[in-house]
Design a protein around this motif. Structure first.
Motif, mmCIF file in Angstrom:
data_model
loop_
_atom_site.group_PDB
_atom_site.id
_atom_site.type_symbol
_atom_site.label_atom_id
_atom_site.label_comp_id
_atom_site.label_asym_id
_atom_site.label_seq_id
_atom_site.Cartn_x
_atom_site.Cartn_y
_atom_site.Cartn_z
ATOM 1 N N THR A 16 0.503 37.766 10.908
ATOM 2 C CA THR A 16 0.081 37.852 9.510
ATOM 3 C C THR A 16 1.243 37.396 8.644
ATOM 4 N N ILE A 17 1.013 36.407 7.806
ATOM 5 C CA ILE A 17 2.081 35.798 7.007
ATOM 6 C C ILE A 17 1.766 35.966 5.526
ATOM 7 N N ARG A 18 2.780 36.366 4.762
ATOM 8 C CA ARG A 18 2.634 36.545 3.314
ATOM 9 C C ARG A 18 3.351 35.410 2.587
ATOM 10 N N VAL A 19 2.638 34.749 1.672
ATOM 11 C CA VAL A 19 3.218 33.673 0.877
ATOM 12 C C VAL A 19 4.101 34.284 -0.213
ATOM 13 N N ASP A 20 5.349 33.839 -0.323
ATOM 14 C CA ASP A 20 6.307 34.444 -1.254
ATOM 15 C C ASP A 20 6.565 33.608 -2.508
ATOM 16 N N THR A 21 6.141 32.347 -2.520
ATOM 17 C CA THR A 21 6.388 31.485 -3.691
ATOM 18 C C THR A 21 5.110 30.741 -4.050
ATOM 19 N N HIS A 48 8.465 36.125 14.758
ATOM 20 C CA HIS A 48 8.860 37.528 14.873
ATOM 21 C C HIS A 48 8.619 38.213 13.536
ATOM 22 N N GLN A 49 8.306 39.509 13.606
ATOM 23 C CA GLN A 49 8.030 40.263 12.392
ATOM 24 C C GLN A 49 9.276 40.285 11.499
ATOM 25 N N GLY A 50 9.062 40.034 10.201
ATOM 26 C CA GLY A 50 10.157 40.003 9.244
ATOM 27 C C GLY A 50 10.834 38.654 9.115
ATOM 28 N N THR A 91 6.833 35.009 4.583
ATOM 29 C CA THR A 91 7.427 36.006 5.477
ATOM 30 C C THR A 91 6.379 36.476 6.476
ATOM 31 N N VAL A 92 6.786 36.602 7.739
ATOM 32 C CA VAL A 92 5.896 37.166 8.764
ATOM 33 C C VAL A 92 5.909 38.682 8.595
ATOM 34 N N THR A 93 4.775 39.261 8.238
ATOM 35 C CA THR A 93 4.718 40.700 7.949
ATOM 36 C C THR A 93 4.234 41.531 9.129
ATOM 37 N N GLN A 94 3.501 40.905 10.064
ATOM 38 C CA GLN A 94 2.948 41.688 11.182
ATOM 39 C C GLN A 94 2.693 40.776 12.370
ATOM 40 N N MET A 95 2.954 41.309 13.581
ATOM 41 C CA MET A 95 2.655 40.601 14.828
ATOM 42 C C MET A 95 1.842 41.529 15.725
ATOM 43 N N VAL A 96 0.663 41.069 16.157
ATOM 44 C CA VAL A 96 -0.225 41.881 16.995
ATOM 45 C C VAL A 96 -0.579 41.075 18.235
ATOM 46 N N ALA A 97 -0.451 41.701 19.424
ATOM 47 C CA ALA A 97 -0.804 41.036 20.674
ATOM 48 C C ALA A 97 -2.322 40.993 20.826
ATOM 49 N N VAL A 98 -2.860 39.819 21.176
ATOM 50 C CA VAL A 98 -4.299 39.641 21.377
ATOM 51 C C VAL A 98 -4.509 38.805 22.636
ATOM 52 N N SER A 99 -5.699 38.849 23.161
ATOM 53 C CA SER A 99 -6.047 38.044 24.323
ATOM 54 C C SER A 99 -6.293 36.604 23.884
#
Length: 465
Positions: free
Chosen positions: A138-143, A164-166, A95-103
């Protein structure tokens, strides 16, 4: 008072149900007097002699299929060392847990701005990656054994798939890589929408088809089981792909047709027509695949299969695909043609086999036109990106047709279409011969003689002669 005067609509014959005021027979298995009556019930029973003739052909065939299944049945797909390429990777759900804009410049490994030619696609992409705004996911492994572990991945601005987040995603796992590079996003998790669509499809089939729809879904499930438990593992185990495809397709054909349309002479004629057409497709496919020197190894997936299992005959695998792909459409054509001939005979029992054949083939010509067009458009749609590439390259039609990628589809389409076209006259002739050769027993003949001619004509539209 005669029996005819007493009963304007004669009493039901032994073994047949009575008709209601709408002319629908209950328990008779005769169906309605419509052209596509194969969806309304089993056909009228034929004589014992014809049943014996049909059984003499189909029982040995079914026995041969069972023997083939027993001899070729695999013990499961052979194991191999994962390559980490394409579909041959370990995957987990995440699951994508967070998206942050960076250069993009800040996360560029070299830190240098590319100075390539921005007029080209590569140069423009490099410039966008260096000066645009990227995203850090940021991606969280669920299995799996690393459940709960997180990792980060940079999403470039020109990347075709933006996260996208979530969002639920599929990640590949490579245990031999450095820890920070072991996981990477490979695809989006589409399980829910795909399952929902499958549920809508099943509901529509059951609502419209009722019991027939349920039986069709059961037959579809059995077909997938034969494909996954027999055909695919047997090919991977090294068995001849053509032989496996013939045995597996025959098993699917027997199960699906008899389960969906009932154990009757009508269904048996459709099985015979399908079998003859499959033999023709196999012979033509074998001839032209060999003559055109088609290897069956034309893309990354087939190349990976050949690399993992060098013993697999890739041209044989191509021919097996042609046979399996043609089976589904053949079922539809042969069942429809057989049902049409049966209903023509029910409407006019005095019509001989030549008349039945001529009337049935007229129906078949319309079916041929639509089915062949469907096949060609289906293959063209599947190969549309490839055709676009040839169009962009401004290649001539001869060059495009001569390439192995397109030649495979041409041979697949034309061989399958020839088999479909041939199935119409073959099945129509078989059905016409069977129903016209049928001789009802004494009770049936006497009952048929008592039926007044106007009674049948009053229930349907009389054909002008």
């Amino acid at each position: 008072m005669t029996p005819t005067q007493q009963f304007p609509h004669p009493p039901p014959e032994p073994g047949r149900g009575a008709a209601d005021e709408h002319g629908h027979e209950h328990g008779s298995g005769l169906g309605h007097g419509h052209a596509h009556s194969h969806s309304h019930g089993p056909a009228a029973p034929v004589s014992k002699h014809l049943r014996k003739v049909i059984a003499a052909v189909l029982i040995p065939f079914a026995a041969a299929v069972l023997v083939g299944l027993a001899v070729l049945w695999p013990g499961g797909a052979p194991s191999h060392q994962r390559t980490g390429v394409g579909f041959d990777r370990q995957t987990q759900q995440a699951t994508v847990t967070q998206m942050v804009a960076v250069s993009c410049k800040a996360v560029n490994a070299s830190g240098d701005t590319p100075t390539g030619d921005t007029s080209t696609a590569e140069g423009a992409s490099a410039q966008a990656q260096a000066t645009g705004s990227c995203k850090k996911a940021t991606i969280r492994v669920d299995t799996g054994h690393d459940k709960g572990r997180t990792f980060t991945e940079i999403v470039q601005p020109d990347q075709s798939r933006q996260l996208h987040q979530g969002e639920k995603v599929v990640v590949a796992y490579e245990p031999s890589a450095p820890r920070e590079l072991q996981y990477s996003v490979t695809d989006v998790n589409r399980r829910f929408p795909m399952a929902l669509l499958a549920g809508i499809f099943a509901l529509a089939v059951v609502v419209v088809g009722r019991l027939r729809g349920v039986m069709a879904l059961v037959a579809l499930a059995i077909s997938f089981l034969v494909l996954n438990l027999f055909i695919l593992p047997a090919i991977l185990q090294g068995s001849n792909p053509l032989l496996v495809a013939v045995v597996g397709s025959s098993a699917i054909m027997l199960i699906a047709l008899y389960m969906c349309h009932g154990l009757s002479a009508r269904t048996s004629v459709a099985v015979l027509g399908t079998l003859i057409s499959l033999v023709l497709i196999g012979l033509l496919g074998s001839l032209f695949i060999g003559w055109a020197a088609l290897t069956g190894n034309t893309d990354d997936n087939t190349g990976l299969i050949h690399g993992l299992y060098p013993s697999i005959d890739m041209s044989g695998l191509l021919l097996a695909g042609v046979i399996i792909g043609s089976l589904g459409v053949l079922d539809d054509v042969t069942v429809t043609q057989t049902s049409a001939v049966w209903e023509l005979h029910e409407a006019n029992p005095s019509m001989g086999w030549r008349g039945l054949y001529r009337a049935g083939i007229r129906i078949g010509r319309d079916h041929i036109a639509s089915v062949v067009n469907t096949l060609v458009l289906a293959y063209a749609g599947a190969a549309l990106p490839l055709l676009l590439l040839f169009s962009i390259a401004q290649s001539s039609v001869g060059t495009v047709a001569n390439s192995e990628l397109v030649a495979e589809e041409i041979v697949r389409t034309l061989v399958g279409s020839i088999g479909l076209v041939a199935s119409v006259p073959v099945t129509t002739a078989l059905a016409a011969l069977v129903v016209s050769a049928d001789r009802p027993g004494p009770a049936g003949a006497a009952a048929a003689a008592r039926v007044p001619a106007p009674a049948r004509g009053g229930r349907g539209r009389r054909r002008k002669r």
